[in-house]
Design an enzyme around this catalytic site. Structure first.
Site, PDB file in Angstrom:
ATOM      1  N   ALA A 248      45.221  40.112  47.328  1.00 14.39           N
ATOM      2  CA  ALA A 248      45.745  39.102  46.407  1.00 14.39           C
ATOM      3  C   ALA A 248      44.750  38.849  45.295  1.00 14.39           C
ATOM      4  CB  ALA A 248      46.003  37.790  47.143  1.00 14.39           C
ATOM      5  N   ASP A 249      45.289  38.587  44.121  1.00 16.04           N
ATOM      6  CA  ASP A 249      44.437  38.195  42.994  1.00 16.04           C
ATOM      7  C   ASP A 249      44.491  36.698  42.742  1.00 16.04           C
ATOM      8  OD1 ASP A 249      45.198  41.225  42.396  1.00 16.04           O
ATOM      9  OD2 ASP A 249      43.254  40.724  41.531  1.00 16.04           O
ATOM     10  N   ARG A 250      45.623  36.097  43.075  1.00 13.57           N
ATOM     11  CA  ARG A 250      45.744  34.637  42.963  1.00 13.57           C
ATOM     12  C   ARG A 250      46.934  34.207  43.819  1.00 13.57           C
ATOM     13  NH1 ARG A 250      44.257  30.936  38.127  1.00 13.57           N
ATOM     14  NH2 ARG A 250      43.418  32.842  37.199  1.00 13.57           N
TER      15      ARG A 250
END
Ligand code: MRU
Length: 362
Positions: A248-250
């Site tokens: 995940a990036d955010r």
């Protein structure tokens, strides 16, 4: 030999990163001599992956401080740290980790600048020690994610049987300080002797899967097969995939998750084929300022990444391109979010924001 994306020597203030644009053909380290270099290597994706971006960005501030030792006073040092951290956040917009690190370290610098307990020189040492700690903390978090993720995936399979996992993009040692998040779960399954096979997607257009994840899997002798991004449906139909694990990036407060472009379509396919779909990320990837994924800014990158391969044009001249680097997977498609503190199951109806808003996230 362990794969090392980031080489940092606090004693001499030397920071080097493995140039990931040249892998797997060439192993070459670039020296990061300050914040400008830090911004450039992140922006050009010579270092990439949400945790690695935050670590290299923060370490580049440490390098900057060590290179320029003559600050007028503690307030001047604080202002430099704040400006540099804010500048680094602009290198890539989607991953929250650099943003979180910038806020965290700016607050620490603020505290140190006001506290009578620290002289200017002690403030510098203390600040650099705090940044240095990030590397060890990230590996510890990844090991915890690996353990919780392997426990979770194995909970749903018969005792003693092994699993077949699909992953997307690169979330391993090259994307973190070491071990990895989603790839950490896969490493943990392999260490327990319970991983039958892992499939990794090519991850066009930057090819993180074909170039980086495949490289890590071969390096660690993990049984693995590379597929093109358009083979996921066929894979799920024919190869009995136990689970999908991605990074995940955010992660928004409701559990909607931004990750590498293509993640969303894999989640849809997983739902259709009844394959559990997991996101693996540290708590620091949660952004409680965003109530849902629609608010996440998606980075769009140059057409060149799509039209060219190694400087050779592969797309028809004159065609226009759209190159979003990330997409958002809605929480309804996510079976569980595997974090360093445990597994959250937003799709079971547990309230993601209430469960995690009480935690101190730095
Ligand atoms: O564009 P990238 O290569 O930085 O994107 C990487 C990803 O999307 C990863 O899945 C994510 O950053 C998690 S890395 C542990």
């Amino acid at each position: 030999m362990t794969l090392q994306a980031i080489k940092w020597n606090k004693a001499d203030g030397k920071l080097e990163i493995l140039d990931q644009t040249l892998l797997p053909a060439t192993t070459s380290y670039i020296q990061v001599k300050g914040v400008k270099d830090g911004w450039n290597v992140i922006n050009k994706m010579q270092v990439r992956g949400a945790p690695a971006i935050a670590i290299v960005g923060s370490l580049s501030v440490a390098v900057e401080i060590l290179q320029h030792p003559n600050y007028e006073d503690k307030k001047a040092l604080f202002q430099t740290i704040k400006d540099n951290m804010n500048y680094l956040v602009t290198a890539r917009p989607t991953a929250v980790n650099m943003n979180k690190a910038a806020n965290f370290f700016t607050e620490i610098a603020d505290y140190l600048s006001y506290s009578d307990e620290f002289t200017l020189s002690q403030m510098k040492d203390e600040f650099i020690d705090r940044i240095d700690k990030m590397l060890m903390d990230d590996i510890k978090d990844n090991k915890a994610i690996g353990k919780f993720g392997a426990d979770e995936i194995l909970r749903n399979v018969p005792e003693g049987s092994s699993v077949r996992v699909l992953t997307h993009c690169n979330t391993g040692s090259l994307a973190t300080a070491g071990y990895g998040t989603a790839l950490g779960v896969i490493r943990s399954l392999h260490e327990r002797g319970r991983l039958e096979h892992v499939y990794c997607t090519e991850t066009r257009p930057y090819n993180q899967g074909a170039r980086l994840t495949a490289y890590e899997l071969v390096h660690d002798n993990i049984p693995a097969t590379l597929i093109c991004d358009d083979m996921v449906a066929a894979l799920m139909k024919t190869k009995q995939i136990t689970a999908v694990v991605v990074g995940a990036d955010r992660i928004a407060a409701n559990g909607d998750t931004a990750n590498k472009i293509g993640t969303y379509q894999i989640a849809i396919l997983a739902k259709y084929h009844d394959v559990p779909f997991y996101v693996a990320a540290p708590l620091t990837s949660i952004d409680l300022n965003m109530s849902n994924g629609d608010q996440i800014i998606i980075e769009e990158r140059s057409e060149q990444e799509m039209t060219h391969m190694n400087d050779k044009r592969i797309a028809a001249e004159g065609i226009t391109c759209w190159n979003p680097a990330f997409d958002v997977t809605p929480t309804s498609l996510i079976t569980g979010i595997i974090m360093n503190t445990g597994v959250s199951k937003p799709s079971d109806g547990s309230d993601f924001i209430l469960k995690y808003s009480a935690l101190t996230i730095n």
